[in-house]
Design an enzyme around this catalytic site. Structure first.
Site, PDB file in Angstrom:
ATOM      1  CG  ASP A  59      -2.816  -1.434 -19.265  1.00 10.02           C
ATOM      2  OD1 ASP A  59      -3.007  -0.216 -19.106  1.00 10.02           O
ATOM      3  OD2 ASP A  59      -2.953  -2.268 -18.347  1.00 10.02           O
ATOM      4  CD  GLU A  64       8.507   2.816 -23.418  1.00 10.56           C
ATOM      5  OE1 GLU A  64       7.730   3.156 -22.511  1.00 10.56           O
ATOM      6  OE2 GLU A  64       9.495   3.480 -23.723  1.00 10.56           O
ATOM      7  CG  ASP A  65       5.363  -1.001 -20.911  1.00 13.48           C
ATOM      8  OD1 ASP A  65       6.451  -0.476 -20.646  1.00 13.48           O
ATOM      9  OD2 ASP A  65       4.257  -0.477 -20.649  1.00 13.48           O
ATOM     10  NE  ARG A  84       0.534  -3.509 -20.060  1.00 16.64           N
ATOM     11  CZ  ARG A  84       1.406  -2.558 -20.397  1.00 16.64           C
ATOM     12  NH1 ARG A  84       2.074  -1.906 -19.462  1.00 16.64           N
ATOM     13  NH2 ARG A  84       1.603  -2.261 -21.666  1.00 16.64           N
ATOM     14  NE  ARG A 129       3.566  -3.093 -13.259  1.00 18.82           N
ATOM     15  CZ  ARG A 129       2.667  -2.529 -14.056  1.00 18.82           C
ATOM     16  NH1 ARG A 129       2.898  -2.467 -15.354  1.00 18.82           N
ATOM     17  NH2 ARG A 129       1.562  -2.033 -13.568  1.00 18.82           N
ATOM     18  CG  HIS A 156       7.531   1.474 -16.597  1.00 21.64           C
ATOM     19  ND1 HIS A 156       6.304   1.705 -17.170  1.00 21.64           N
ATOM     20  CD2 HIS A 156       7.592   0.145 -16.379  1.00 21.64           C
ATOM     21  CE1 HIS A 156       5.639   0.557 -17.291  1.00 21.64           C
ATOM     22  NE2 HIS A 156       6.400  -0.407 -16.812  1.00 21.64           N
ATOM     23  CB  CYS A 234       3.755   3.990 -22.675  1.00 25.68           C
ATOM     24  SG  CYS A 234       4.057   4.935 -21.261  1.00 25.68           S
TER      25      CYS A 234
END
Ligand code: CIR
Length: 239
Positions: A59, A64-65, A84, A129, A156, A234
């Site tokens: 991933d 962005e995460d 992740r 999340r 999200h 993302c």
């Protein structure tokens, strides 16, 4: 308050890992789609810094995460999906020279895709999340109250709602409850990136809807990222 959107000069992106194929995605096609995405940002006046992929991290392109930015400060997230978490190392290293780095600590979890700014308000999705401690941590980092939004049936908050113009959001009401006081463009596919007047969208229907409202909307095919539950926002950290 409705403020004019800021000008975005730079963005951090991360290349696609071969492991994206673990979601059934065609990694070669995903790379072409990623290049088109980077080109669209560049066309909108954004200078791109491309970080290399980590072949072990499926991933890693969903950068962005990994962080929440506020001026010259960066909150490095503790992502809600444990496999992740190593993705943040590359982001931290890329930002460290220029940003004051703040680390999110356990038990907080938060993915950057859950943090949505609309004009001067920050909405934070709490759901699959991001947990309550993650919500508290982002409030502390920003030094201000945020609005908690329940996210259901999507990954999200920004999967289900993004800002498209001052005072206006795109929103899928099956996933996110309408945000009070905002004009809402209902759509199945609300995740859009707005930079410097250009609006990148991932469905032709939404492109037509937004163009009819006078917005400069451009459709991008991101089929291979969708297979991994990813959207347009993302794929970049706007600096
Ligand atoms: C994940 O499950 O975390 C990734 N496969 C997709 C992340 C997409 N990121 C985002 O919507 N901000």
């Amino acid at each position: 308050m409705r403020s004019e959107p800021r000008t975005v000069h730079r963005a951090l992106l991360r290349e696609v890992s071969d492991r994206l194929s673990s979601y059934g995605s065609d990694a070669a096609l995903a790379r072409r789609q990623h290049r088109s995405y980077a080109a669209a940002l560049h066309e909108a006046g954004v200078e791109i810094t491309m970080l290399p992929a980590d072949p072990a991290l499926a991933d890693c392109c969903f950068i962005e995460d990994t962080a929440v930015l506020d001026g010259k400060r960066a909150l490095i997230t503790r992502m809600g999906f444990e496999p992740r978490r190593r993705e943040v190392d590359a982001t931290r290293a890329a930002l460290a020279d220029e940003f004051e780095i703040v680390e999110m600590e356990a038990p907080a979890t938060l993915d950057g895709g859950d943090v949505l700014r609309v004009d001067d308000t920050v909405y934070v999705g709490v759901g699959r999340r991001t947990n309550a401690a993650g919500f508290a941590a982002v409030q502390e980092f920003l030094g201000r109250q945020c609005v908690k939004v329940r996210v259901h049936d999507c990954l999200h908050l920004k999967t289900g709602c993004t800002q498209v113009a001052p005072g206006t959001v795109t929103l899928n009401p099956d996933w996110v409850e309408p945000l009070a006081g905002l004009e809402i463009v209902e759509t199945f596919d609300p995740n859009v990136v707005v930079v410097n007047g250009a609006c990148l969208v991932s469905s032709p229907g939404l492109e037509r809807t937004l163009q009819a409202r006078g917005l400069e909307a451009h459709y991008l095919d991101i089929s291979e990222f969708r297979k991994a539950d990813g959207g347009l926002t993302c794929l970049s950290l706007l600096l």
